[in-house]
Design a protein around this motif. Sequence first.
Motif, PDB file in Angstrom:
ATOM      1  N   ASP A  31       0.804  -1.233   0.000  1.00  0.00           N
ATOM      2  CA  ASP A  31       0.000   0.000   0.000  1.00  0.00           C
ATOM      3  C   ASP A  31       0.838   1.285   0.000  1.00  0.00           C
ATOM      4  O   ASP A  31       0.488   2.239  -0.707  1.00  0.00           O
ATOM      5  CB  ASP A  31      -0.959   0.019   1.199  1.00  0.00           C
ATOM      6  CG  ASP A  31      -2.187  -0.844   0.966  1.00  0.00           C
ATOM      7  OD1 ASP A  31      -2.387  -1.297  -0.181  1.00  0.00           O
ATOM      8  OD2 ASP A  31      -2.950  -1.063   1.924  1.00  0.00           O
ATOM      9  N   LYS A  44     -10.154   3.390  -0.086  1.00  0.00           N
ATOM     10  CA  LYS A  44      -9.474   2.205  -0.633  1.00  0.00           C
ATOM     11  C   LYS A  44     -10.472   1.050  -0.814  1.00  0.00           C
ATOM     12  O   LYS A  44     -10.495   0.394  -1.849  1.00  0.00           O
ATOM     13  CB  LYS A  44      -8.325   1.758   0.284  1.00  0.00           C
ATOM     14  CG  LYS A  44      -7.625   0.519  -0.274  1.00  0.00           C
ATOM     15  CD  LYS A  44      -6.594  -0.114   0.626  1.00  0.00           C
ATOM     16  CE  LYS A  44      -6.230  -1.494   0.087  1.00  0.00           C
ATOM     17  NZ  LYS A  44      -5.368  -2.281   0.936  1.00  0.00           N
ATOM     18  N   ARG A  69     -10.070  -5.867  -4.556  1.00  0.00           N
ATOM     19  CA  ARG A  69     -10.976  -6.769  -3.829  1.00  0.00           C
ATOM     20  C   ARG A  69     -12.417  -6.290  -3.958  1.00  0.00           C
ATOM     21  O   ARG A  69     -13.337  -7.081  -4.161  1.00  0.00           O
ATOM     22  CB  ARG A  69     -10.597  -6.837  -2.344  1.00  0.00           C
ATOM     23  CG  ARG A  69     -10.144  -8.217  -1.886  1.00  0.00           C
ATOM     24  CD  ARG A  69      -9.791  -8.237  -0.406  1.00  0.00           C
ATOM     25  NE  ARG A  69      -8.985  -7.119  -0.014  1.00  0.00           N
ATOM     26  CZ  ARG A  69      -7.655  -7.046  -0.216  1.00  0.00           C
ATOM     27  NH1 ARG A  69      -7.006  -8.053  -0.744  1.00  0.00           N
ATOM     28  NH2 ARG A  69      -6.981  -5.970   0.139  1.00  0.00           N
TER      29      ARG A  69
HETATM   30  P1  IMP Z   1      -3.939 -12.146  -0.230  1.00  0.00           P
HETATM   31  O1  IMP Z   1      -4.176 -13.151  -1.301  1.00  0.00           O
HETATM   32  O2  IMP Z   1      -5.102 -11.198  -0.070  1.00  0.00           O
HETATM   33  O3  IMP Z   1      -3.493 -12.758   1.063  1.00  0.00           O
HETATM   34  O4  IMP Z   1      -2.729 -11.224  -0.728  1.00  0.00           O
HETATM   35  C1  IMP Z   1      -1.442 -11.748  -1.001  1.00  0.00           C
HETATM   36  C2  IMP Z   1      -0.397 -10.646  -0.912  1.00  0.00           C
HETATM   37  O5  IMP Z   1      -0.639  -9.657  -1.926  1.00  0.00           O
HETATM   38  C3  IMP Z   1      -0.394  -9.871   0.413  1.00  0.00           C
HETATM   39  O6  IMP Z   1       0.423 -10.503   1.356  1.00  0.00           O
HETATM   40  C4  IMP Z   1       0.190  -8.527  -0.020  1.00  0.00           C
HETATM   41  O7  IMP Z   1       1.586  -8.614  -0.115  1.00  0.00           O
HETATM   42  C5  IMP Z   1      -0.382  -8.365  -1.418  1.00  0.00           C
HETATM   43  N1  IMP Z   1      -1.663  -7.622  -1.377  1.00  0.00           N
HETATM   44  C6  IMP Z   1      -2.893  -8.113  -1.644  1.00  0.00           C
HETATM   45  N2  IMP Z   1      -3.843  -7.160  -1.512  1.00  0.00           N
HETATM   46  C7  IMP Z   1      -3.182  -6.043  -1.133  1.00  0.00           C
HETATM   47  C8  IMP Z   1      -3.620  -4.714  -0.833  1.00  0.00           C
HETATM   48  O8  IMP Z   1      -4.823  -4.368  -0.852  1.00  0.00           O
HETATM   49  N3  IMP Z   1      -2.648  -3.840  -0.500  1.00  0.00           N
HETATM   50  C9  IMP Z   1      -1.329  -4.164  -0.450  1.00  0.00           C
HETATM   51  N4  IMP Z   1      -0.869  -5.383  -0.694  1.00  0.00           N
HETATM   52  C10 IMP Z   1      -1.788  -6.330  -1.057  1.00  0.00           C
END
Ligand code: IMP
Length: 197
Positions: A153, A173, A179
């Motif tokens: 972020d 956000k 998402r």
């Molecule tokens: P997850 O699948 O949502 O657990 O995301 C996997 C990885 O992607 C996280 O550990 C972050 O490094 C990165 N990531 C996913 N969504 C975000 C976000 O909204 N902001 C920043 N990093 C993100």
Amino acid sequence: MKLIIATRNAHKLEEIRSIFNFQELEVLSAFDFPDIPDVVEDRDTLEGNAVKKAVEIAQATGCWALADDSGLEVEALGGAPGVYSARYAGEECSYADNNEKLLRELSGKESRSARFRTVIALSDPGGSAQTVDGECPGVIIEELRGENGFGYDPLFVPDGYSETFAELDSEVKNRISHRAQALQRAHEQWANLLSSL
Ligand code: IMP
């Protein structure tokens, strides 16, 4: 009929519940099944991991299951770190390690375009799955800015804004994020299906 949200992340759960208006459906999460082992996220695409998580949880519980996987895709790095976003700088690495590596890899590159992407998978109890995705385009800046959020972020400025995700209010956000877009599509595609279960 029950729907299981395949996550032990309370924040994600809250976001999913606030977008879907689950009335008839009993919604449980991985928190309600402490005996089911964590799914190993070993596929090489976001789709692969999201489907694997949804299918394994659906088959283990005999219920419908929803799962997501997200990552940061950087144009000048051929889409990296992508599915490996969480452990870009190595197993057990911190967000700070990942951000440092990203800045290092991008140093001297002309393009700093990137996008966050989320894939959401829905599996029926038999393990048949479908997916939707959502994305948020932007650029990677040259130094960390802001204290909110998590992960990448502080380095990501979404298109149309001058602040990083870590400087924007979480309300903003959560409205424009990858998402949020994916959840919106999931709602459009599956709300009728889920309310008829
Ligand atoms: P997850 O699948 O949502 O657990 O995301 C996997 C990885 O992607 C996280 O550990 C972050 O490094 C990165 N990531 C996913 N969504 C975000 C976000 O909204 N902001 C920043 N990093 C993100």
